[in-house]
Design a protein around this motif. Structure first.
Motif, short mmCIF file in Angstrom:
data_model
loop_
_atom_site.label_atom_id
_atom_site.label_comp_id
_atom_site.label_asym_id
_atom_site.label_seq_id
_atom_site.Cartn_x
_atom_site.Cartn_y
_atom_site.Cartn_z
N GLU A 136 7.09 12.22 -3.34
CA GLU A 136 6.35 12.73 -4.50
C GLU A 136 5.04 12.00 -4.77
OE1 GLU A 136 9.85 10.37 -6.49
OE2 GLU A 136 9.38 11.23 -4.52
N TYR A 137 4.73 10.97 -3.97
CA TYR A 137 3.46 10.26 -4.13
C TYR A 137 2.47 10.55 -2.99
CZ TYR A 137 5.57 7.66 -7.95
OH TYR A 137 6.16 7.32 -9.14
N GLY A 138 2.75 11.53 -2.17
CA GLY A 138 1.86 11.84 -1.06
C GLY A 138 1.79 13.33 -0.78
N PHE A 151 -3.86 5.43 -3.03
CA PHE A 151 -2.94 6.55 -3.23
C PHE A 151 -3.68 7.89 -3.23
CE2 PHE A 151 0.27 3.48 -4.50
CZ PHE A 151 1.46 4.13 -4.20
N LEU A 152 -4.93 7.90 -3.70
CA LEU A 152 -5.68 9.15 -3.79
C LEU A 152 -6.15 9.66 -2.43
CD1 LEU A 152 -7.98 8.36 -6.88
CD2 LEU A 152 -5.80 9.58 -6.88
N ALA A 153 -6.35 8.74 -1.48
CA ALA A 153 -7.01 9.08 -0.22
C ALA A 153 -6.02 9.36 0.91
CB ALA A 153 -7.95 7.95 0.20
N ALA A 205 0.84 -1.19 0.00
CA ALA A 205 0.00 0.00 0.00
C ALA A 205 0.88 1.25 0.00
CB ALA A 205 -0.91 -0.01 1.23
N PRO A 206 0.29 2.41 -0.22
CA PRO A 206 1.07 3.65 -0.14
C PRO A 206 1.73 3.82 1.23
CG PRO A 206 -1.11 4.08 -1.03
CD PRO A 206 -1.12 2.67 -0.57
N ASN A 254 0.48 15.18 -6.06
CA ASN A 254 1.29 14.01 -5.68
C ASN A 254 0.45 12.76 -5.49
OD1 ASN A 254 3.58 15.56 -5.79
ND2 ASN A 254 3.95 15.61 -3.59
N ARG A 255 -0.72 12.91 -4.88
CA ARG A 255 -1.57 11.74 -4.65
C ARG A 255 -2.16 11.21 -5.95
NH1 ARG A 255 -5.84 13.47 -1.55
NH2 ARG A 255 -5.05 15.58 -1.17
#
Length: 357
Positions: free
Chosen positions: A198-200, A187-189, A122-123, A205-206
Motif C-alpha cells: 500500500e506504499y508503492g 516514497f514519492l519517486a 528507505a522504501p 500509494n506513493r
C-alpha cells in the motif's frame, strides 16, 4: 523597488502575525554537538536573523535512523529539547517566529554518521549511487534497508514524537521535510520506491506516507502549527518522479489541503504550470522558494498573488540584517560556500551587519 510594497507589511500565518512576508529557508549547517544537541552558536546564529518574518531551521532528525549527515541536530531527546530551547528563546526575545524542520534522510545516510551505525532505511533497497561525507572522508552510500510496514508505522510515530518535542522546546511550529531527495520524497519517486504494497505503485500509494506523517503531526500539535516542504521535479541523487510527477503533486497537495496544514513550502524547480495549479489547490499559506532568485525580483511572487510568503536561503545566511539591507537598498554580503557545512563561527555568526561596514 516596485515589488517591495507588500514585502514589509505584516503577514498572517495561522495563529501568528509575522513582521513581514519573508522567510529564512532551511539550510543544513552541520554545527551540532556529537549527540545532536544544537551547538553553542546556534542561538546567536538564528537570533541574528530574527527580523525575517519566519525562520525555518535546518533539518533536525526525528530519530537515530533519520540522521544523514555529520553533526546535524536532532529533536527527539531531552538534551535536544533543552538545546533547541536556548535557540528558540533567543529568537523570540528578538520578536521573531521559528519553525523547526523535521528531516528524515532515509537512504541519504551512512552508518558512520549515525549514533547506532546502522544502514540507512528507505522504501526499497535501492542505493542513491552517490557519496556521503563522513569523519574519514567521502564514502559511497551503501544500499539501504527496505522498510517493513511495521517500521514505517514506527517512523510515523517518530515524526509525531519529534513534533511534540519541538513544541516542548518552544518552537512556534514544525515543517515536515518532504523535499530534496530525503525519505518522504523517496516514497514519492518510482526510482526509489518499487514497493508492491500500500506504499508503492499508484500515485495514491506513493503519497500515502507523506499524508500519514502530516496527519499524525497535525493531530499531535495542531494543523495550524504544521507545514510541509515539497520540491516537485527534484532529480537529486537518483530521484526521478517520472511522467506522473506533476499529477502526483496535484493529488498530494489536494489531500494535504483537507488537513488544514498552515502552509505548503514549495522549492520551485521551474514547472510554472504546476506551481500555478498548487496555488489554486492550496487554500492556506503558500511559501515559494526559487533557488538563486535575483534580488531585484524579491516580492514579485507576492505582488502577482502566486505566493503568500517568499523564502530565501543564501542571502539570509550571509546577511543577518537581510531585512534592513532590503529596506535601505544596501549591498548584500556574499555567501562563503566553503563555510556552509561544519566549522566554527566563521561563515556562521561572523557575517558583518550594515552597522559594522
Amino acid at each position: 523597488m516596485q515589488n517591495m510594497n507588500k514585502v514589509f507589511e505584516l503577514a498572517q500565518l495561522g495563529r501568528y502575525t509575522l513582521s513581514n512576508h519573508l522567510v529564512m529557508a532551511p539550510m543544513t549547517r552541520s554545527r551540532a554537538q556529537q549527540d545532536g544537541t544544537p551547538g553553542e552558536l546556534s542561538a546567536e546564529y538564528y537570533a541574528q536573523r530574527a527580523s525575517v518574518g519566519l525562520i525555518i531551521t535546518e533539518g533536525a532528525q526525528p530519530s537515530d535512523d533519520g540522521q544523514g549527515y555529520l553533526t546535524t541536530p536532532g529533536i527527539y531527546t531531552d538534551a535536544h529539547i533543552q538545546g533547541w530551547k536556548k535557540t528558540i528563546d533567543a529568537v523570540h526575545a528578538k520578536g521573531g517566529h521559528i519553525f523547526i524542520q523535521l528531516m528524515h534522510a532515509g537512504r541519504m545516510s551512512h552508518p558512520d554518521n549515525t549514533p547506532h551505525h546502522r544502514l540507512g532505511v528507505a522504501p526499497s533497497a535501492i542505493p542513491p549511487k552517490t557519496g556521503m561525507f563522513t569523519a574519514t572522508g567521502m564514502q559511497d552510500i551503501p544500499t539501504p534497508k527496505a522498510l517493513t510496514i511495521e517500521e514505517i508505522k514506527q517512523i510515523i510515530q517518530d515524526f509525531k514524537h519529534a513534533a511534540k518535542s519541538a513544541i516542548q522546546a518552544g518552537a512556534d511550529g514544525i515543517e515536515i521535510h518532504g523535499a530534496n531527495a530525503y525519505l518522504i520524497q523517496q516514497f514519492l519517486a518510482p526510482s526509489a520506491n518499487t514497493r508492491t504494497d500500500e506504499y508503492g505503485g499508484s500515485i495514491e500509494n506513493r503519497a500515502r506516507f507523506a499524508i500519514e506523517v502530516a496527519t499524525a503531526i497535525a493531530e499531535e500539535i495542531g494543523a495550524d502549527r504544521t507545514g510541509i516542504r515539497l520540491s516537485p521535479g527534484t532529480n537529486l541523487w537518483g530521484i526521478d518522479e517520472g511522467k506522473e510527477g506533476p499529477e502526483l503533486y496535484r493529488y498530494l497537495v489536494k489531500e494535504l489541503n483537507t488537513l488544514g496544514l498552515v502552509y505548503v513550502h514549495v522549492m520551485h524547480q521551474g514547472n510554472e504550470e504546476l506551481l500555478s495549479d498548487i496555488r489554486n489547490l492550496w487554500t492556506q499559506t503558500l511559501i515559494v522558494n526559487r533557488p538563486n532568485h535575483p534580488r531585484e525580483k524579491i516580492g514579485h511572487d507576492l505582488k502577482s498573488g502566486l505566493a503568500d510568503l517568499e523564502a530565501y536561503g543564501q542571502m539570509v545566511l550571509a546577511n543577518p540584517d537581510f531585512i534592513e539591507r532590503l529596506k535601505v537598498n544596501a549591498p548584500m554580503n556574499e555567501a562563503d560556500r566553503m563555510t556552509f557545512f561544519g566549522g566554527t563561527e566563521k561563515g556562521y555568526t561572523d557575517y558583518p551587519m550594515l552597522s559594522q561596514t
